[in-house]
Enzyme design. Structure first.
Site, PDB file in Angstrom:
ATOM      1  CB  THR A 297      -0.910  -0.005   1.250  1.00 51.25           C
ATOM      2  OG1 THR A 297      -1.454   1.300   1.438  1.00 51.25           O
ATOM      3  CG2 THR A 297      -0.159  -0.361   2.519  1.00 51.25           C
TER       4      THR A 297
ATOM      5  CE1 TYR B 184      -3.316  -2.307   5.356  1.00 49.74           C
ATOM      6  CE2 TYR B 184      -3.352   0.033   4.793  1.00 49.74           C
ATOM      7  CZ  TYR B 184      -3.444  -1.296   4.421  1.00 49.74           C
ATOM      8  OH  TYR B 184      -3.672  -1.620   3.106  1.00 49.74           O
TER       9      TYR B 184
HETATM   10  N1  LIG Z   1      -8.978  -1.332  -0.767  1.00 47.90           N
HETATM   11  C1  LIG Z   1      -7.945  -0.503  -0.939  1.00 47.90           C
HETATM   12  O1  LIG Z   1      -8.127   0.659  -1.351  1.00 47.90           O
HETATM   13  C2  LIG Z   1      -6.535  -0.969  -0.652  1.00 47.90           C
HETATM   14  C3  LIG Z   1      -5.480  -0.049  -0.771  1.00 47.90           C
HETATM   15  C4  LIG Z   1      -4.173  -0.481  -0.527  1.00 47.90           C
HETATM   16  C5  LIG Z   1      -3.924  -1.812  -0.209  1.00 47.90           C
HETATM   17  N2  LIG Z   1      -4.970  -2.684  -0.068  1.00 47.90           N
HETATM   18  C6  LIG Z   1      -4.668  -4.079   0.296  1.00 47.90           C
HETATM   19  O2  LIG Z   1      -5.348  -4.945  -0.599  1.00 47.90           O
HETATM   20  C7  LIG Z   1      -5.696  -6.160   0.066  1.00 47.90           C
HETATM   21  C8  LIG Z   1      -7.166  -6.459  -0.145  1.00 47.90           C
HETATM   22  O3  LIG Z   1      -7.943  -5.363   0.354  1.00 47.90           O
HETATM   23  P1  LIG Z   1      -9.539  -5.377   0.267  1.00 47.90           P
HETATM   24  O4  LIG Z   1      -9.985  -3.955   0.205  1.00 47.90           O
HETATM   25  O5  LIG Z   1      -9.970  -6.318  -0.768  1.00 47.90           O
HETATM   26  O6  LIG Z   1      -9.897  -5.928   1.711  1.00 47.90           O
HETATM   27  P2  LIG Z   1     -11.021  -6.987   2.156  1.00 47.90           P
HETATM   28  O7  LIG Z   1     -11.160  -6.823   3.623  1.00 47.90           O
HETATM   29  O8  LIG Z   1     -12.229  -6.849   1.306  1.00 47.90           O
HETATM   30  O9  LIG Z   1     -10.329  -8.375   1.820  1.00 47.90           O
HETATM   31  C9  LIG Z   1      -9.395  -8.997   2.655  1.00 47.90           C
HETATM   32  C10 LIG Z   1      -9.746 -10.476   2.700  1.00 47.90           C
HETATM   33  O10 LIG Z   1      -8.741 -11.153   3.472  1.00 47.90           O
HETATM   34  C11 LIG Z   1      -9.391 -12.055   4.356  1.00 47.90           C
HETATM   35  N3  LIG Z   1      -8.495 -12.238   5.510  1.00 47.90           N
HETATM   36  C12 LIG Z   1      -8.058 -11.303   6.379  1.00 47.90           C
HETATM   37  N4  LIG Z   1      -7.237 -11.851   7.289  1.00 47.90           N
HETATM   38  C13 LIG Z   1      -7.147 -13.174   6.979  1.00 47.90           C
HETATM   39  C14 LIG Z   1      -6.471 -14.279   7.564  1.00 47.90           C
HETATM   40  N5  LIG Z   1      -5.722 -14.143   8.656  1.00 47.90           N
HETATM   41  N6  LIG Z   1      -6.588 -15.482   6.982  1.00 47.90           N
HETATM   42  C15 LIG Z   1      -7.368 -15.659   5.869  1.00 47.90           C
HETATM   43  N7  LIG Z   1      -8.047 -14.656   5.296  1.00 47.90           N
HETATM   44  C16 LIG Z   1      -7.949 -13.431   5.850  1.00 47.90           C
HETATM   45  C17 LIG Z   1     -10.719 -11.379   4.708  1.00 47.90           C
HETATM   46  O11 LIG Z   1     -11.696 -12.272   5.172  1.00 47.90           O
HETATM   47  C18 LIG Z   1     -11.084 -10.749   3.356  1.00 47.90           C
HETATM   48  O12 LIG Z   1     -11.845 -11.632   2.563  1.00 47.90           O
HETATM   49  C19 LIG Z   1      -5.305  -5.975   1.525  1.00 47.90           C
HETATM   50  O13 LIG Z   1      -4.055  -6.595   1.716  1.00 47.90           O
HETATM   51  C20 LIG Z   1      -5.177  -4.470   1.662  1.00 47.90           C
HETATM   52  O14 LIG Z   1      -4.255  -4.125   2.665  1.00 47.90           O
HETATM   53  C21 LIG Z   1      -6.269  -2.290  -0.279  1.00 47.90           C
END
Ligand SMILES: NC(=O)c1ccc[n+]([C@@H]2O[C@H](COP(=O)([O-])OP(=O)(O)OC[C@H]3O[C@@H](n4cnc5c(N)ncnc54)[C@H](O)[C@@H]3O)[C@@H](O)[C@H]2O)c1
Length: 327
Positions: free
Chosen positions: A117, A141
């Site tokens: 990120t 985070y």
């Molecule tokens: N959404 C954004 O704008 C954004 C920006 C920068 C980085 N990210 C990164 O992208 C990735 C996905 O983000 P997202 O928005 O889809 O989030 P999200 O919460 O929709 O998806 C994360 C998924 O990971 C699963 N998860 C979490 N911890 C877990 C564990 N210990 N074991 C198994 N499953 C687990 C959750 O159940 C969920 O389905 C993350 O790593 C986040 O940090 C997202």
């Protein structure tokens, strides 16, 4: 068919990655504990419920599916929560990723695409951020993601684990066919919160901070369409298959929009009024996060073709109106 293990495949970005992988001829195997994800979102390959921290379960999954690569999306990702309870982030994100990397190495699966990120850069106002910028995260985070990046580099040196790290800016939009979309509970992201306010599902959208050093006083972010973002992951996978070496790429468009600009555009796209309330700044937010890199375009051949604000809001709005996941 080649299996790719997708951790977090039941989440917002992971589910879109599964659709893109399946279209590109791979079988995405979702591994997710459903802590913030939805089984309904797993539509493009097998689902295996499990936690990153459960090493024995991971060993079982690697043995059963023999994946060629791992796409690692699973994480907790709320800045505010990470400030209140950092231990959750060090345990789930860092210890969880350690367990995953150990299982991958033990299984001989040495290609990893990782979701990092722009929050790893921290507060560097008025700087366009490229991959060479120093990483000084200002919340737990971002710190957890930087630690995982370091872990990947150490595992490469010791065990030959090849990796592509993507540092996302703000991900927005939804599948244009509205099969899957963004649905977090609680929701913390601007566009779905705004659509809820437009739709009457919440009273108003709160603008956190109107006194930032930006032209209209609200925070500026670089938004990228989720479908463009996951397309970069498929290109990242090809990059690893071609053995082009481990690499970090920013994924943003290089254009920043303020909260007020996003609100104006949402009103225009939906043809509705956006009810707003002005509130204080949120701890952990910085004024401006915009990518200053074209590396993904130049080296991966990536094109952010759907990432206009109007397209992202339009796709999110269509998904928003067509239904949601249930547990
Ligand atoms: N959404 C954004 O704008 C954004 C920006 C920068 C980085 N990210 C990164 O992208 C990735 C996905 O983000 P997202 O928005 O889809 O989030 P999200 O919460 O929709 O998806 C994360 C998924 O990971 C699963 N998860 C979490 N911890 C877990 C564990 N210990 N074991 C198994 N499953 C687990 C959750 O159940 C969920 O389905 C993350 O790593 C986040 O940090 C997202």
């Amino acid at each position: 068919m080649t299996n790719v293990l997708v951790t977090g495949g039941a989440g917002y970005i992971g589910s879109h990655a599964c659709k893109a992988l399946s279209r590109a001829g791979y079988t995405p195997v979702t591994y997710d504990n459903l802590s913030t994800g939805w089984e309904d979102a797993v539509r493009f390959g097998p689902f295996e419920r499990g936690c990153l921290t459960d090493r024995a379960r991971l060993d079982q999954i690697f043995a059963a599916y023999q994946p060629q690569a791992v796409m690692h999306f699973a994480a907790l990702s709320q800045v505010g929560e990470s400030m209140r309870a950092p231990e959750l982030y060090w345990h789930n994100n860092v210890a969880g990723s350690l367990s995953l990397m150990q299982a991958a190495v033990a299984a001989g699966c040495l290609d990893v695409v990782f979701s990092s990120t722009c929050a790893t850069y921290g507060d560097q106002d008025n700087v366009l951020l490229d991959e060479g910028c120093a990483q000084h995260p200002i919340n737990a985070y971002g710190a957890s993601k930087r630690a995982i990046e370091d872990m990947l580099r150490d595992f490469e040196a010791a065990y030959g684990l090849r990796h592509v790290i993507f540092r996302y800016f703000n991900v927005a939009g939804a599948d244009p066919e509205a099969e899957i979309g963004e649905f977090h509970q609680p929701e913390t992201h601007l566009i779905p919160l705004m659509l809820d306010a437009i739709d009457g599902k919440r009273n108003a959208l709160t603008i956190f901070g109107t006194d930032y050093d930006t032209p209209d006083g609200t925070c500026i972010r670089d938004y990228v369409h989720v479908c463009d973002l996951v397309q970069a992951h498929v290109l990242g996978l090809n990059w690893l298959e071609e053995r082009r070496g481990s690499r970090v790429f920013n994924l943003g468009t290089g254009t920043g929009f303020s909260v007020r600009e996003v609100i104006e555009q949402s009103a225009a796209v939906t043809n509705r009024v956006v009810p707003i309330v002005e509130g204080p700044r949120r701890p952990g937010d910085c004024a401006r996060l915009v990518s200053g890199s074209t590396r993904a375009t130049v080296e991966l051949g990536w094109q952010a073709s759907r990432s206009t604000l109007a397209q992202m809001i339009g796709d999110a709005w269509r998904w928003h109106q067509s239904g949601h996941y249930t547990k």
